[in-house]
Design a protein around this motif. Structure first.
Motif, PDB file in Angstrom:
ATOM      1  N   THR A  89     -13.141  28.832  -0.515  1.00 55.49           N
ATOM      2  CA  THR A  89     -13.347  29.885  -0.913  1.00 55.49           C
ATOM      3  C   THR A  89     -14.163  30.216   0.183  1.00 55.49           C
ATOM      4  O   THR A  89     -14.695  31.358  -0.036  1.00 55.49           O
ATOM      5  CB  THR A  89     -14.074  28.778  -1.995  1.00 55.49           C
ATOM      6  N   MET A  90     -14.970  29.962   0.605  1.00 53.74           N
ATOM      7  CA  MET A  90     -16.572  29.593   1.705  1.00 53.74           C
ATOM      8  C   MET A  90     -15.582  31.568   2.080  1.00 53.74           C
ATOM      9  O   MET A  90     -16.131  32.904   2.806  1.00 53.74           O
ATOM     10  CB  MET A  90     -16.251  28.993   2.621  1.00 53.74           C
ATOM     11  N   GLY A  91     -13.852  31.328   2.844  1.00 54.95           N
ATOM     12  CA  GLY A  91     -13.057  32.294   3.697  1.00 54.95           C
ATOM     13  C   GLY A  91     -12.495  32.869   2.943  1.00 54.95           C
ATOM     14  O   GLY A  91     -13.677  34.427   3.472  1.00 54.95           O
ATOM     15  N   THR A  92     -13.062  33.259   1.641  1.00 57.51           N
ATOM     16  CA  THR A  92     -12.377  34.405   0.981  1.00 57.51           C
ATOM     17  C   THR A  92     -13.828  35.326   0.632  1.00 57.51           C
ATOM     18  O   THR A  92     -13.838  36.135   0.334  1.00 57.51           O
ATOM     19  CB  THR A  92     -12.229  33.747  -0.744  1.00 57.51           C
ATOM     20  N   ILE A  93     -14.383  34.323   0.645  1.00 65.05           N
ATOM     21  CA  ILE A  93     -16.047  35.032  -0.284  1.00 65.05           C
ATOM     22  C   ILE A  93     -17.139  36.063   1.664  1.00 65.05           C
ATOM     23  O   ILE A  93     -17.326  36.960   1.558  1.00 65.05           O
ATOM     24  CB  ILE A  93     -17.646  33.951  -0.633  1.00 65.05           C
ATOM     25  N   PHE A  94     -16.306  35.015   2.221  1.00 61.30           N
ATOM     26  CA  PHE A  94     -16.762  36.166   3.730  1.00 61.30           C
ATOM     27  C   PHE A  94     -16.103  37.189   4.158  1.00 61.30           C
ATOM     28  O   PHE A  94     -16.572  38.448   4.000  1.00 61.30           O
ATOM     29  CB  PHE A  94     -16.839  35.095   4.776  1.00 61.30           C
ATOM     30  N   GLU A  95     -15.094  36.948   3.586  1.00 65.89           N
ATOM     31  CA  GLU A  95     -13.742  38.143   4.203  1.00 65.89           C
ATOM     32  C   GLU A  95     -14.480  39.206   3.092  1.00 65.89           C
ATOM     33  O   GLU A  95     -14.169  40.844   3.344  1.00 65.89           O
ATOM     34  CB  GLU A  95     -12.203  38.225   3.722  1.00 65.89           C
ATOM     35  N   GLU A  96     -14.841  38.753   1.727  1.00 62.44           N
ATOM     36  CA  GLU A  96     -15.120  40.352   0.855  1.00 62.44           C
ATOM     37  C   GLU A  96     -16.296  40.003   0.777  1.00 62.44           C
ATOM     38  O   GLU A  96     -16.513  41.477   0.824  1.00 62.44           O
ATOM     39  CB  GLU A  96     -15.201  39.347  -0.485  1.00 62.44           C
ATOM     40  N   LEU A  97     -17.341  39.621   1.487  1.00 63.25           N
ATOM     41  CA  LEU A  97     -18.999  40.369   2.135  1.00 63.25           C
ATOM     42  C   LEU A  97     -18.829  41.348   3.015  1.00 63.25           C
ATOM     43  O   LEU A  97     -19.241  42.429   2.998  1.00 63.25           O
ATOM     44  CB  LEU A  97     -19.558  38.746   2.061  1.00 63.25           C
ATOM     45  N   ILE A  98     -17.813  40.950   4.196  1.00 58.82           N
ATOM     46  CA  ILE A  98     -18.016  41.962   5.514  1.00 58.82           C
ATOM     47  C   ILE A  98     -16.802  43.730   4.712  1.00 58.82           C
ATOM     48  O   ILE A  98     -17.427  43.985   4.982  1.00 58.82           O
ATOM     49  CB  ILE A  98     -16.645  41.217   6.473  1.00 58.82           C
ATOM     50  N   THR A 114     -10.575  38.922   9.793  1.00 59.71           N
ATOM     51  CA  THR A 114     -10.652  37.531  10.783  1.00 59.71           C
ATOM     52  C   THR A 114      -9.711  37.446  11.570  1.00 59.71           C
ATOM     53  O   THR A 114      -8.722  37.434  10.824  1.00 59.71           O
ATOM     54  CB  THR A 114     -11.038  36.813   9.279  1.00 59.71           C
ATOM     55  N   PRO A 115     -10.336  36.856  12.764  1.00 61.35           N
ATOM     56  CA  PRO A 115      -8.932  37.322  13.967  1.00 61.35           C
ATOM     57  C   PRO A 115      -7.699  35.285  12.792  1.00 61.35           C
ATOM     58  O   PRO A 115      -8.618  34.753  12.921  1.00 61.35           O
ATOM     59  CB  PRO A 115      -9.840  36.220  14.728  1.00 61.35           C
ATOM     60  N   ARG A 116      -6.805  35.732  12.790  1.00 62.56           N
ATOM     61  CA  ARG A 116      -6.125  34.386  12.839  1.00 62.56           C
ATOM     62  C   ARG A 116      -6.343  32.977  13.383  1.00 62.56           C
ATOM     63  O   ARG A 116      -5.919  31.918  12.232  1.00 62.56           O
ATOM     64  CB  ARG A 116      -4.473  34.770  13.304  1.00 62.56           C
ATOM     65  N   GLY A 117      -6.310  33.716  14.585  1.00 59.67           N
ATOM     66  CA  GLY A 117      -6.086  31.974  15.470  1.00 59.67           C
ATOM     67  C   GLY A 117      -8.494  31.274  14.725  1.00 59.67           C
ATOM     68  O   GLY A 117      -7.508  30.349  14.698  1.00 59.67           O
ATOM     69  N   ASN A 118      -8.805  32.416  14.091  1.00 58.56           N
ATOM     70  CA  ASN A 118      -9.824  31.524  14.132  1.00 58.56           C
ATOM     71  C   ASN A 118      -9.481  30.671  12.528  1.00 58.56           C
ATOM     72  O   ASN A 118     -10.498  29.537  11.424  1.00 58.56           O
ATOM     73  CB  ASN A 118     -11.064  32.355  13.258  1.00 58.56           C
ATOM     74  N   LEU A 119      -8.728  31.726  11.332  1.00 56.53           N
ATOM     75  CA  LEU A 119      -8.138  31.709   9.932  1.00 56.53           C
ATOM     76  C   LEU A 119      -7.483  29.485  10.199  1.00 56.53           C
ATOM     77  O   LEU A 119      -7.464  28.673   9.634  1.00 56.53           O
ATOM     78  CB  LEU A 119      -7.373  32.095   9.528  1.00 56.53           C
ATOM     79  N   LEU A 120      -6.678  29.292  11.282  1.00 60.44           N
ATOM     80  CA  LEU A 120      -6.180  28.337  11.359  1.00 60.44           C
ATOM     81  C   LEU A 120      -6.908  26.905  12.136  1.00 60.44           C
ATOM     82  O   LEU A 120      -6.378  26.624  11.672  1.00 60.44           O
ATOM     83  CB  LEU A 120      -4.929  28.569  12.238  1.00 60.44           C
ATOM     84  N   ARG A 121      -7.515  28.055  13.274  1.00 63.50           N
ATOM     85  CA  ARG A 121      -9.288  26.391  12.945  1.00 63.50           C
ATOM     86  C   ARG A 121      -9.406  26.287  12.302  1.00 63.50           C
ATOM     87  O   ARG A 121      -9.910  24.319  12.725  1.00 63.50           O
ATOM     88  CB  ARG A 121      -9.363  27.201  14.699  1.00 63.50           C
TER      89      ARG A 121
END
Length: 130
Positions: A89-98, A114-121
């Motif tokens: 949920t935090m990732g989704t919130i961040f993407e929407e805010l940006i 968001t760089p894919r590598g960050n999401l995977l990590r």
């Protein structure tokens, strides 16, 4: 020292900055510099993640558009503790805010991702298409 600070924070990261959202909001004239100081106070493992999101550039753009204080005020009133908001949920919130900030600053839609590598990590796993 890092292990002790992580243990004290209760998380895999920590922040040694003297700032919190209330202190940042209390010095609106120096908000951009103080927010950068706050971000610089995070542990190395967190700074590596934050650096990927180019917050310095985002801070500059929001400050120039006189939106930085408003954004801080909004975040200050939201409980984003991991017990309340999941990583996904935090990732989704961040993407929407940006996305919204980029639109408000008249930037090209889709310019930020968001760089894919960050999401995977962070534990995100792509889902197979049906």
């Amino acid at each position: 020292m890092n292990t002790q600070l992580r243990r004290a924070s209760g998380f895999a990261f920590y922040n040694t900055s003297l700032y919190d959202f209330d202190k940042l909001a209390g010095d609106a004239a120096n908000l951009a510099a103080n927010l950068r100081n706050f971000i610089a106070g995070f542990s190395t493992n967190m700074k590596e993640v934050l650096d990927k999101f180019d917050f310095d550039n985002t801070i500059s753009k929001l400050d120039e558009a006189d939106l930085l204080f408003q954004v801080l005020e909004r975040f200050k009133n939201v409980d984003l503790h991991p017990d309340v908001v999941s990583n996904a949920t935090m990732g989704t919130i961040f993407e929407e805010l940006i996305r919204k900030f980029n639109e408000a600053l008249d930037e090209n839609p889709g310019e930020h991702f968001t760089p894919r590598g960050n999401l995977l990590r962070q534990g995100w796993q792509p889902r197979a298409r049906p």
